[in-house]
Design a protein around this motif. Sequence first.
Motif, PDB file in Angstrom:
ATOM      1  N   GLU A 184       0.823  -1.211   0.000  1.00 33.03           N
ATOM      2  CA  GLU A 184       0.000   0.000   0.000  1.00 33.03           C
ATOM      3  C   GLU A 184       0.858   1.263   0.000  1.00 33.03           C
ATOM      4  O   GLU A 184       0.490   2.257  -0.635  1.00 33.03           O
ATOM      5  N   ASN A 185       1.995   1.246   0.688  1.00 31.29           N
ATOM      6  CA  ASN A 185       2.884   2.415   0.683  1.00 31.29           C
ATOM      7  C   ASN A 185       3.370   2.732  -0.731  1.00 31.29           C
ATOM      8  O   ASN A 185       3.415   3.895  -1.132  1.00 31.29           O
ATOM      9  N   THR A 186       3.749   1.712  -1.460  1.00 35.38           N
ATOM     10  CA  THR A 186       4.199   1.903  -2.834  1.00 35.38           C
ATOM     11  C   THR A 186       3.046   2.398  -3.699  1.00 35.38           C
ATOM     12  O   THR A 186       3.223   3.293  -4.532  1.00 35.38           O
ATOM     13  N   THR A 187       1.857   1.840  -3.482  1.00 31.97           N
ATOM     14  CA  THR A 187       0.686   2.268  -4.247  1.00 31.97           C
ATOM     15  C   THR A 187       0.394   3.744  -4.013  1.00 31.97           C
ATOM     16  O   THR A 187       0.122   4.488  -4.964  1.00 31.97           O
ATOM     17  N   VAL A 188       0.471   4.198  -2.765  1.00 27.09           N
ATOM     18  CA  VAL A 188       0.234   5.614  -2.458  1.00 27.09           C
ATOM     19  C   VAL A 188       1.211   6.483  -3.248  1.00 27.09           C
ATOM     20  O   VAL A 188       0.817   7.485  -3.862  1.00 27.09           O
ATOM     21  N   SER A 189       2.471   6.097  -3.258  1.00 24.11           N
ATOM     22  CA  SER A 189       3.497   6.857  -3.977  1.00 24.11           C
ATOM     23  C   SER A 189       3.204   6.893  -5.482  1.00 24.11           C
ATOM     24  O   SER A 189       3.309   7.952  -6.117  1.00 24.11           O
ATOM     25  N   ILE A 190       2.849   5.760  -6.041  1.00 23.29           N
ATOM     26  CA  ILE A 190       2.573   5.706  -7.482  1.00 23.29           C
ATOM     27  C   ILE A 190       1.314   6.506  -7.814  1.00 23.29           C
ATOM     28  O   ILE A 190       1.292   7.241  -8.807  1.00 23.29           O
ATOM     29  N   ILE A 191       0.289   6.394  -6.988  1.00 18.80           N
ATOM     30  CA  ILE A 191      -0.940   7.156  -7.223  1.00 18.80           C
ATOM     31  C   ILE A 191      -0.640   8.658  -7.168  1.00 18.80           C
ATOM     32  O   ILE A 191      -1.125   9.431  -8.005  1.00 18.80           O
ATOM     33  N   ASN A 192       0.166   9.093  -6.200  1.00 19.40           N
ATOM     34  CA  ASN A 192       0.555  10.505  -6.124  1.00 19.40           C
ATOM     35  C   ASN A 192       1.246  10.949  -7.414  1.00 19.40           C
ATOM     36  O   ASN A 192       0.971  12.030  -7.946  1.00 19.40           O
ATOM     37  N   ASN A 193       2.133  10.103  -7.915  1.00 19.00           N
ATOM     38  CA  ASN A 193       2.848  10.400  -9.154  1.00 19.00           C
ATOM     39  C   ASN A 193       1.886  10.429 -10.347  1.00 19.00           C
ATOM     40  O   ASN A 193       1.993  11.296 -11.214  1.00 19.00           O
ATOM     41  N   MET A 194       0.943   9.504 -10.370  1.00 17.63           N
ATOM     42  CA  MET A 194      -0.042   9.468 -11.456  1.00 17.63           C
ATOM     43  C   MET A 194      -0.931  10.710 -11.414  1.00 17.63           C
ATOM     44  O   MET A 194      -1.340  11.215 -12.466  1.00 17.63           O
ATOM     45  N   MET A 195      -1.211  11.210 -10.213  1.00 23.72           N
ATOM     46  CA  MET A 195      -1.995  12.438 -10.079  1.00 23.72           C
ATOM     47  C   MET A 195      -1.220  13.615 -10.678  1.00 23.72           C
ATOM     48  O   MET A 195      -1.804  14.446 -11.385  1.00 23.72           O
ATOM     49  N   GLN A 196       0.074  13.660 -10.440  1.00 21.80           N
ATOM     50  CA  GLN A 196       0.906  14.730 -10.999  1.00 21.80           C
ATOM     51  C   GLN A 196       0.922  14.689 -12.524  1.00 21.80           C
ATOM     52  O   GLN A 196       1.078  15.715 -13.169  1.00 21.80           O
ATOM     53  N   HIS A 197       0.747  13.492 -13.094  1.00 19.36           N
ATOM     54  CA  HIS A 197       0.701  13.331 -14.551  1.00 19.36           C
ATOM     55  C   HIS A 197      -0.715  13.490 -15.107  1.00 19.36           C
ATOM     56  O   HIS A 197      -0.937  13.286 -16.302  1.00 19.36           O
ATOM     57  N   GLY A 198      -1.667  13.800 -14.232  1.00 18.96           N
ATOM     58  CA  GLY A 198      -3.032  14.034 -14.684  1.00 18.96           C
ATOM     59  C   GLY A 198      -3.779  12.788 -15.122  1.00 18.96           C
ATOM     60  O   GLY A 198      -4.706  12.860 -15.933  1.00 18.96           O
ATOM     61  N   LEU A 199      -3.403  11.620 -14.570  1.00 19.73           N
ATOM     62  CA  LEU A 199      -4.016  10.352 -14.963  1.00 19.73           C
ATOM     63  C   LEU A 199      -5.163   9.927 -14.056  1.00 19.73           C
ATOM     64  O   LEU A 199      -6.108   9.282 -14.512  1.00 19.73           O
ATOM     65  N   VAL A 200      -5.039  10.251 -12.763  1.00 20.29           N
ATOM     66  CA  VAL A 200      -6.042   9.831 -11.782  1.00 20.29           C
ATOM     67  C   VAL A 200      -6.297  10.962 -10.797  1.00 20.29           C
ATOM     68  O   VAL A 200      -5.530  11.926 -10.707  1.00 20.29           O
ATOM     69  N   GLU A 201      -7.390  10.805 -10.046  1.00 18.20           N
ATOM     70  CA  GLU A 201      -7.671  11.702  -8.932  1.00 18.20           C
ATOM     71  C   GLU A 201      -8.233  10.879  -7.791  1.00 18.20           C
ATOM     72  O   GLU A 201      -8.742   9.778  -8.004  1.00 18.20           O
ATOM     73  N   ARG A 202      -8.091  11.419  -6.585  1.00 18.48           N
ATOM     74  CA  ARG A 202      -8.654  10.775  -5.399  1.00 18.48           C
ATOM     75  C   ARG A 202      -9.916  11.535  -5.001  1.00 18.48           C
ATOM     76  O   ARG A 202      -9.927  12.759  -5.001  1.00 18.48           O
ATOM     77  N   THR A 203     -10.942  10.786  -4.648  1.00 18.48           N
ATOM     78  CA  THR A 203     -12.180  11.395  -4.150  1.00 18.48           C
ATOM     79  C   THR A 203     -12.659  10.587  -2.952  1.00 18.48           C
ATOM     80  O   THR A 203     -12.349   9.397  -2.831  1.00 18.48           O
ATOM     81  N   ARG A 204     -13.408  11.226  -2.084  1.00 21.54           N
ATOM     82  CA  ARG A 204     -13.997  10.525  -0.934  1.00 21.54           C
ATOM     83  C   ARG A 204     -15.047   9.550  -1.438  1.00 21.54           C
ATOM     84  O   ARG A 204     -15.851   9.879  -2.312  1.00 21.54           O
ATOM     85  N   ASP A 205     -15.030   8.355  -0.871  1.00 27.62           N
ATOM     86  CA  ASP A 205     -16.031   7.339  -1.196  1.00 27.62           C
ATOM     87  C   ASP A 205     -17.414   7.866  -0.775  1.00 27.62           C
ATOM     88  O   ASP A 205     -17.568   8.410   0.325  1.00 27.62           O
ATOM     89  N   LYS A 206     -18.392   7.734  -1.648  1.00 26.27           N
ATOM     90  CA  LYS A 206     -19.734   8.250  -1.368  1.00 26.27           C
ATOM     91  C   LYS A 206     -20.431   7.477  -0.254  1.00 26.27           C
ATOM     92  O   LYS A 206     -21.253   8.025   0.468  1.00 26.27           O
ATOM     93  N   VAL A 207     -20.096   6.195  -0.105  1.00 29.21           N
ATOM     94  CA  VAL A 207     -20.720   5.358   0.922  1.00 29.21           C
ATOM     95  C   VAL A 207     -19.974   5.464   2.243  1.00 29.21           C
ATOM     96  O   VAL A 207     -20.565   5.694   3.291  1.00 29.21           O
ATOM     97  N   ASP A 208     -18.660   5.292   2.213  1.00 33.65           N
ATOM     98  CA  ASP A 208     -17.831   5.346   3.414  1.00 33.65           C
ATOM     99  C   ASP A 208     -16.859   6.517   3.269  1.00 33.65           C
ATOM    100  O   ASP A 208     -15.824   6.402   2.615  1.00 33.65           O
ATOM    101  N   ARG A 209     -17.190   7.644   3.870  1.00 30.19           N
ATOM    102  CA  ARG A 209     -16.423   8.879   3.725  1.00 30.19           C
ATOM    103  C   ARG A 209     -14.975   8.745   4.232  1.00 30.19           C
ATOM    104  O   ARG A 209     -14.151   9.596   3.945  1.00 30.19           O
ATOM    105  N   ARG A 210     -14.667   7.692   4.998  1.00 30.72           N
ATOM    106  CA  ARG A 210     -13.295   7.491   5.473  1.00 30.72           C
ATOM    107  C   ARG A 210     -12.392   6.980   4.359  1.00 30.72           C
ATOM    108  O   ARG A 210     -11.181   7.128   4.419  1.00 30.72           O
TER     109      ARG A 210
END
Length: 161
Positions: free
Chosen positions: A70-96
């Motif tokens: 999961e630590n590696t995934t967080v890092s890669i997702i952050n990098n993908m966000m910088q490249h405009g590929l993905v975004e993070r949003t709060r889950d509509k069912v479980d806001r956590r």
Amino acid sequence: MHLSNRPAQLNPEWSLGYQVRRCHRRFDRLLNAMLAKHDLKTGFWYYLRVLWIRDGVTQKYLSDMTNVTENTTVSIINNMMQHGLVERTRDKVDRRKLSVTLTQRGKALEAELMQYAIDINRIAVAGIDPAEVATCVDVLSRMSANLAAEFDSIPNTPAED
């Protein structure tokens, strides 16, 4: 009979792990060369593949599907966000929970990048009987399951990366 103190030897050419790794590295190099045209890293590919199949998933799900911590995934997702590929949003069912979703750019890349994967696979199997390819896929799948089961049976094993 002469007993040697030398450990048992396994010629790399007959080592399944060596052959699979060599083949994987060659797949990876070709894919990396094609992804570089889009200023993308090979690591992004595995996450994009998951998200093209099922968008809007948790980071945990992405970690599980890519077999990465999961630590590696967080890092890669952050990098993908910088490249405009993905975004993070709060889950509509479980806001956590945070959901990872593709951006328009991430979605738009699917057709072209998937074609690269198709082309690389076509190159890899050139001149090989389709029945042999099917057997290879089946055998590799069963070998992977055997190795996963053995790994899971070891107490206190660290997470894979």
